[in-house]
Design a protein around this motif. Structure first.
Motif, PDB file in Angstrom:
ATOM      1  N   GLY A 149       0.814  -1.194   0.000  1.00  0.00           N
ATOM      2  CA  GLY A 149       0.000   0.000   0.000  1.00  0.00           C
ATOM      3  C   GLY A 149       0.848   1.244   0.000  1.00  0.00           C
ATOM      4  N   VAL A 150       0.185   2.374  -0.064  1.00  0.00           N
ATOM      5  CA  VAL A 150       0.841   3.670   0.097  1.00  0.00           C
ATOM      6  C   VAL A 150       0.346   4.254   1.406  1.00  0.00           C
ATOM      7  CG1 VAL A 150       1.016   6.012  -0.803  1.00  0.00           C
ATOM      8  CG2 VAL A 150       1.169   4.068  -2.365  1.00  0.00           C
ATOM      9  N   PHE A 151       1.255   4.310   2.382  1.00  0.00           N
ATOM     10  CA  PHE A 151       0.939   4.767   3.730  1.00  0.00           C
ATOM     11  C   PHE A 151       1.773   6.007   4.022  1.00  0.00           C
ATOM     12  CE2 PHE A 151       1.024  -0.075   4.238  1.00  0.00           C
ATOM     13  CZ  PHE A 151      -0.231  -0.204   3.675  1.00  0.00           C
ATOM     14  N   GLU A 152       1.131   7.029   4.551  1.00  0.00           N
ATOM     15  CA  GLU A 152       1.819   8.286   4.834  1.00  0.00           C
ATOM     16  C   GLU A 152       2.530   8.798   3.578  1.00  0.00           C
ATOM     17  OE1 GLU A 152       1.351   9.688   7.637  1.00  0.00           O
ATOM     18  OE2 GLU A 152       0.784   8.071   9.006  1.00  0.00           O
ATOM     19  N   THR A 161       3.927   7.214   1.245  1.00  0.00           N
ATOM     20  CA  THR A 161       5.142   6.465   0.923  1.00  0.00           C
ATOM     21  C   THR A 161       4.757   5.055   0.514  1.00  0.00           C
ATOM     22  OG1 THR A 161       6.455   7.737   2.507  1.00  0.00           O
ATOM     23  CG2 THR A 161       7.364   5.622   1.778  1.00  0.00           C
ATOM     24  N   ALA A 162       5.276   4.594  -0.608  1.00  0.00           N
ATOM     25  CA  ALA A 162       5.005   3.220  -1.048  1.00  0.00           C
ATOM     26  C   ALA A 162       5.692   2.245  -0.100  1.00  0.00           C
ATOM     27  CB  ALA A 162       5.505   3.018  -2.473  1.00  0.00           C
ATOM     28  N   ASN A 163       4.913   1.294   0.430  1.00  0.00           N
ATOM     29  CA  ASN A 163       5.427   0.358   1.430  1.00  0.00           C
ATOM     30  C   ASN A 163       5.580  -1.024   0.815  1.00  0.00           C
ATOM     31  OD1 ASN A 163       4.986  -1.803   3.617  1.00  0.00           O
ATOM     32  ND2 ASN A 163       5.426   0.024   4.824  1.00  0.00           N
ATOM     33  N   SER A 214      -1.361  -2.430  11.048  1.00  0.00           N
ATOM     34  CA  SER A 214      -2.177  -1.237  10.800  1.00  0.00           C
ATOM     35  C   SER A 214      -1.368  -0.168  10.083  1.00  0.00           C
ATOM     36  CB  SER A 214      -2.704  -0.670  12.124  1.00  0.00           C
ATOM     37  OG  SER A 214      -3.506  -1.622  12.785  1.00  0.00           O
ATOM     38  N   ALA A 215      -2.083   0.710   9.362  1.00  0.00           N
ATOM     39  CA  ALA A 215      -1.422   1.782   8.623  1.00  0.00           C
ATOM     40  C   ALA A 215      -2.413   2.910   8.375  1.00  0.00           C
ATOM     41  CB  ALA A 215      -0.872   1.269   7.299  1.00  0.00           C
ATOM     42  N   ASN A 216      -1.882   4.105   8.193  1.00  0.00           N
ATOM     43  CA  ASN A 216      -2.683   5.269   7.841  1.00  0.00           C
ATOM     44  C   ASN A 216      -2.796   5.325   6.311  1.00  0.00           C
ATOM     45  OD1 ASN A 216      -3.909   7.728   7.498  1.00  0.00           O
ATOM     46  ND2 ASN A 216      -2.104   8.926   8.086  1.00  0.00           N
TER      47      ASN A 216
END
Length: 604
Positions: free
Chosen positions: A243-246, A248-250, A267-269
């Protein structure tokens, strides 16, 4: 004694490379030969019995926590056709997607990609991305609501649809009403490619406030233990939760991390981002359309079930007579570079293009891809496009090659002096090195200048590897004759007499024709180079092409084609430069005669 020791070291190095390389390939590089098998396995219904636990959302409305409870769905794995007949469905019919929506649970659980086939055969089945629960490799998406003290639609709810078919021209609205005055609707629209827009709305016609939390989820079964050809995460390509969290591509979370996280999950934003599962060529992703704080979570259940979910941080209060509407986009399709870039710009989807794991050098790899793709569109054959790109690369590097050749000429000019230093200080290696370095300085010779083109080739080679490995546009692209798929290894090998002997050699021995041609051209390329002063270096250069034949055998035929053509162009370039520097060619001829004379004397 030193020569014998050097030979022994060279032999040991060769053995380490030949027998250690398969282990390195297995650990760090995906297996390229099984990519079609993996897709075929994912597209096929199962016949063996199994059981699985699904995951269903249960978002707490009092705390706003994004908790997920396990909802057991046990039973035998059933044929796909039988499962598709069990419940009422809305058809999906677009230029690039075919399938249906299960009205029980409002699930996108039947989706095939009409532009892509399981195997090279044009009559083979289309690639299946989503499959219903109860089939092997079940994979689906669902939208719904969580809440307390209110009757909500669940995964067993049968919805009503206002249309029988979802197309780019005809959106579909699914609706369901409870007994306390609340109406739920999911309006689905789809474009001509792979993007679905789901507008969830709840209307409160009751007499009191209600608290609900809209969610979207992706759920999939993945069992690499029973399905060996399931694509594996590796050092060069990320496969799994992403995903893209904050913003940033994770790429750091894999299936094992999700399992180890236990009940809490990962969990992630996901605000201004997205979450889902990525495969080598395919992507399922949930993309919230809101600036409101969105929580994302990956969870694992029993039976190799994994889930990605999005929901709001807090439950939403809907007063009597009010409507709460939430919009989420679902990407379900092939990771086409240009299409991802278009969606990224058109819908302001943060870093959607990074769903392709380009790595650190994406700024170089993407332009290389677009160059290759443009050449392919011009000539209609991807192998020819690779050849043309090789001409472009060699043309750009031609000035550097000229400097390399000038450096070689300088090294040749100082070699008589180097030989004198080596003979004078043959018993004092340290003094010998000091004098040679002083000679380099006095004569203004850079011994490393000749290595520059090799170092520049490394990022080009790696970028081409990533382009061929990851780009769906290169999948199943033929060249000519026996090369039917340039993204797979050369299939024709003399090890089994080109298929006449019923024997499948291991990958590091299945040396195809292209890697053999690559080794032969590299051998002639090295023969044109001046001989190395150090005997061990000369020995390494003499057998390096044949080691690389085995190293390159498991790689994509497109890479082997690129390297072979590059070697041929280098040979032509060297021949031309020798014609411009005849004195260097004469010096090399004299050295070759001297070497032959010494060898003859040693034998005599």
């Amino acid at each position: 004694m030193d020569d014998k020791r050097n030979i022994i070291m060279a032999v040991l190095l060769t053995g380490i490379i030949l027998f250690g390389w398969p282990l390195v390939m297995e650990q760090f590089f995906p297996e390229m030969v099984n990519q079609n098998e993996a897709t075929e396995q994912a597209a096929s219904p199962a016949a063996d019995p199994a059981s699985a636990d699904g995951l269903a959302p249960a978002v707490s409305t009092d705390t706003g926590a994004n908790d997920i409870a396990a909802d057991a769905v046990a039973g035998t794995i059933r044929p796909l056709a039988a499962v598709l007949r069990e419940n009422p469905r809305v058809l999906i019919d677009t230029p690039r997607l075919k399938g249906s929506i299960n009205l029980q649970g409002a699930r996108f659980d039947d989706l095939t990609l009409t532009d892509y086939r399981v195997a090279l055969d044009k009559d083979s089945d289309p690639v299946r991305l989503f499959s219903p629960s109860g089939t092997e490799n079940a994979y689906f998406s669902r939208f719904g609501w969580a809440g307390k003290d209110i009757a909500l639609p669940g995964d067993k709810t049968v919805w009503s649809a206002d249309q029988s078919k979802l197309t780019p021209e005809t959106p579909v609205t699914l609706s369901w009403n409870n007994d306390t005055g609340q109406s739920f609707a999911i309006t689905l629209s789809i474009d001509e490619n792979y993007l679905v827009t789901a507008e969830q709305s709840v209307t409160n016609r009751g007499e009191a406030d209600i608290a609900v939390n809209p969610f979207g989820l992706l759920s999939r079964v993945r069992n690499p233990n029973t399905i060996p050809s399931v694509e594996q995460d590796s050092w060069t390509i990320h496969i799994g939760p992403m995903g893209v969290f904050e913003e940033t591509a994770n790429f750091d979370t894999d299936y094992e991390d999700v399992e180890e996280a236990g009940a809490s999950g990962v969990s992630a934003n996901v605000t201004n981002g997205w979450i889902g599962f990525t495969d080598k060529y395919w992507l399922g992703a949930l993309i919230p359309v809101t600036d409101t704080k969105i929580d994302g979570k990956f969870r694992a259940g029993s039976g190799d079930v994994y889930q990605a979910q999005i929901s709001r941080q807090n439950a939403q209060i809907v007063a009597p007579g009010k409507v709460l509407t939430t919009t989420t986009r679902l990407f379900a399709g092939a990771k086409e570079t240009a299409l991802l870039d278009t969606y990224k710009e058109q819908y302001n989807i943060t870093l959607l293009d990074r769903a392709i794991d380009w790595g650190w050098f994406y700024w170089f790899e993407k332009p290389l891809f677009y160059l290759l793709n443009w050449l392919f569109e011009m000539v209609g054959n991807f192998g020819v496009a690779i050849i043309l790109m090789t001409f472009v690369v060699r043309g750009i590097m031609f000035p550097i090659a000229q400097k390399q050749f000038a450096s070689m000429a300088q090294m040749r000019a100082v070699q008589p002096k180097m030989k004198k230093i080596q003979e004078k200080h043959k018993d004092d290696k340290q003094k010998q090195q000091q004098e040679i370095m002083k000679l380099y300085k006095d004569e203004k010779v850079n011994p490393l200048a000749g290595c520059l083109p090799i170092f520049l080739q490394i990022p080009i080679f790696f970028a081409l590897y990533k382009v061929l490995m990851l780009s769906i546009e290169m999948r199943h692209q033929p060249f000519m004759l026996w090369i039917k798929d340039l993204s797979a290894p050369d299939p024709l090998t003399p090890v089994n007499l080109f298929g006449l002997i019923p024997f499948d050699p291991p990958s590091f021995l299945a040396v195809g024709i292209l890697p053999i041609l690559m080794g032969i051209t590299m051998h002639f390329q090295f023969k044109l180079n001046p001989q190395q002063m150090d005997p061990i270096q000369q020995q390494i250069f003499s057998f390096m092409p044949w080691i690389l034949v085995f190293i390159m055998a498991p790689f994509a035929a497109g890479l082997q084609l690129y390297w072979t053509v590059s070697n041929i162009l280098t040979i032509i370039q060297q021949k031309w430069l020798y014609s411009r520097h005849p004195q260097l060619k004469e010096m090399m001829a004299k050295e070759a005669e001297e070497k032959a004379r010494k060898e003859a004397e040693a034998k005599g």
